[in-house]
Design an enzyme around this catalytic site. Structure first.
Site, PDB file in Angstrom:
ATOM      1  CB  SER A   1       1.840  -0.606   1.643  1.00  0.00           C
ATOM      2  OG  SER A   1       2.474  -0.735   0.847  1.00  0.00           O
TER       3      SER A   1
ATOM      4  CG  HIS B   1      -2.089  -3.765  -0.341  1.00  0.00           C
ATOM      5  ND1 HIS B   1      -1.796  -4.698   0.819  1.00  0.00           N
ATOM      6  CD2 HIS B   1      -0.835  -3.505  -0.918  1.00  0.00           C
ATOM      7  CE1 HIS B   1      -0.554  -4.371   1.641  1.00  0.00           C
ATOM      8  NE2 HIS B   1       0.420  -3.887   0.277  1.00  0.00           N
TER       9      HIS B   1
ATOM     10  CG  ASN C   1       2.056  -4.143   4.779  1.00  0.00           C
ATOM     11  OD1 ASN C   1       3.065  -4.792   4.978  1.00  0.00           O
ATOM     12  ND2 ASN C   1       1.326  -3.446   3.411  1.00  0.00           N
TER      13      ASN C   1
ATOM     14  CD  GLU D   1      -4.023  -7.124   2.750  1.00  0.00           C
ATOM     15  OE1 GLU D   1      -4.145  -7.375   4.267  1.00  0.00           O
ATOM     16  OE2 GLU D   1      -3.224  -6.070   2.837  1.00  0.00           O
TER      17      GLU D   1
END
Ligand code: NAI
Length: 285
Positions: A119, A140, A190, A152
């Site tokens: 992450s 991701h 994130n 991602e």
């Protein structure tokens, strides 16, 4: 670069979701975890998800069986030798990931790609634990994997265009929308999401409002489909803490300091939905 066989490391909420989506789209999948009870829990979760798909008539019973038949649960890391790509989804901890990547590098075929679902951890640093940094990449997925469209894709410093393109094609074959992102802490998703969740936890910590009301403000006031504290419980509070620590360390700015209440919950073992308790309570899985 032709990808036919995939190995997923970690059969938790993300790993089992990734394995499910790969198998449902025709790939042969090895799903690895440390103990048989963990791979079995992952398989049970997948079975339950697929049965729901059948009930909603999005999949036939035969398709469900074919998907399950393409999945091989394993506790033997040496099965990595069969894979064209290995997607690691173990815990968000640099030491664990580097250790795994170094071992996988020794097992996997020469052409195999080593991808991580991290992450927030730097791909370049994970790649440095292998002798094939050109073939290491971030892939991701979002939670829950079968539902969320985004992937991602993060290039490490050495990742080649050929490897990037193979992973981009794989993401599209999994019916996802890939987005290219550079290797900075927290990537895009994130870096933006976690400080908001951390701030929501500070708002509880400082007694500004209750978890229910904070979530209501963000749902009804900002039109978010889910409040930040419910989302934190779904992600896992341990994962949220690891990500905040990565942002804090990576940028060195106190605006990323993890809330003490988040640390306290993690120490208490209140990790959110997966343990039945976080900011809210859940029926045990
Ligand atoms: P989880 O706690 O549900 O699952 C982790 C699994 O990895 C566990 O079953 C554990 O036994 C296994 N594991 C731990 N060490 C291992 C090792 N050395 N070898 C093999 N298996 C090992 O965690 P979750 O939520 O699935 O997260 C996994 C990864 O995905 C983390 O890197 C996390 O940051 C990332 N991620 C998590 C998201 C989320 O919403 N939870 C979203 C996107 C990425």
């Amino acid at each position: 670069m032709q990808i036919k066989t995939i190995m997923v490391i970690g059969a938790g909420q993300m790993g089992s979701g990734i394995a499910q989506v790969c198998a449902a789209n025709g790939y042969d999948v090895y799903m690895h975890d440390l103990k048989e009870e963990f791979t079995q829990r992952g398989m049970n979760g997948i079975d339950k998800n697929l049965s729901r798909q059948v009930k909603k008539e999005r999949m036939t019973e035969d398709e469900k069986q074919e998907t399950l038949n393409r999945l091989r649960p394993t506790t033997d890391l040496d099965d990595a030798v069969h894979a064209d790509i290995i997607i690691e989804a173990a815990v968000e901890n640099m030491e664990v990931k580097c250790n795994l990547f170094s071992r996988l590098d020794g097992i996997a075929q020469e052409h195999a790609i080593l991808a991580t679902n991290t992450s927030s951890l730097p791909i370049t640093e994970i790649a440095a634990s292998t002798k094939r940094p050109k073939q290491v990449i971030g892939m991701h997925f979002m939670n829950p994997v079968p539902v969320m469209k985004l992937v991602e894709i993060i290039r490490g410093l050495a990742t080649t265009d050929e490897v990037y393109e193979a992973v981009e094609t794989l993401a599209k074959n999994l019916q996802k929308t890939p987005v290219e992102v550079n290797d900075f802490p927290g990537f895009v998703s994130n870096r933006i999401l976690m400080p908001m969740i951390n701030e929501a936890i500070f708002t509880v910590y400082e007694g500004v409002s209750s978890p229910e009301d904070i979530d209501t403000v963000m749902k009804l006031g900002m039109n978010h489909p889910m409040g930040p504290l419910t989302l934190a419980d779904f992600i896992g509070l341990d994962t949220c803490l690891y990500i905040m620590e990565t942002l804090h360390e990576g940028f060195g700015d106190d605006k990323y300091r993890p809330c003490p209440l988040l640390r306290k919950y993690v120490k208490a073992g209140w990790l959110g939905k997966k343990t039945g308790k976080g900011f809210f309570e859940y029926e045990s899985n």
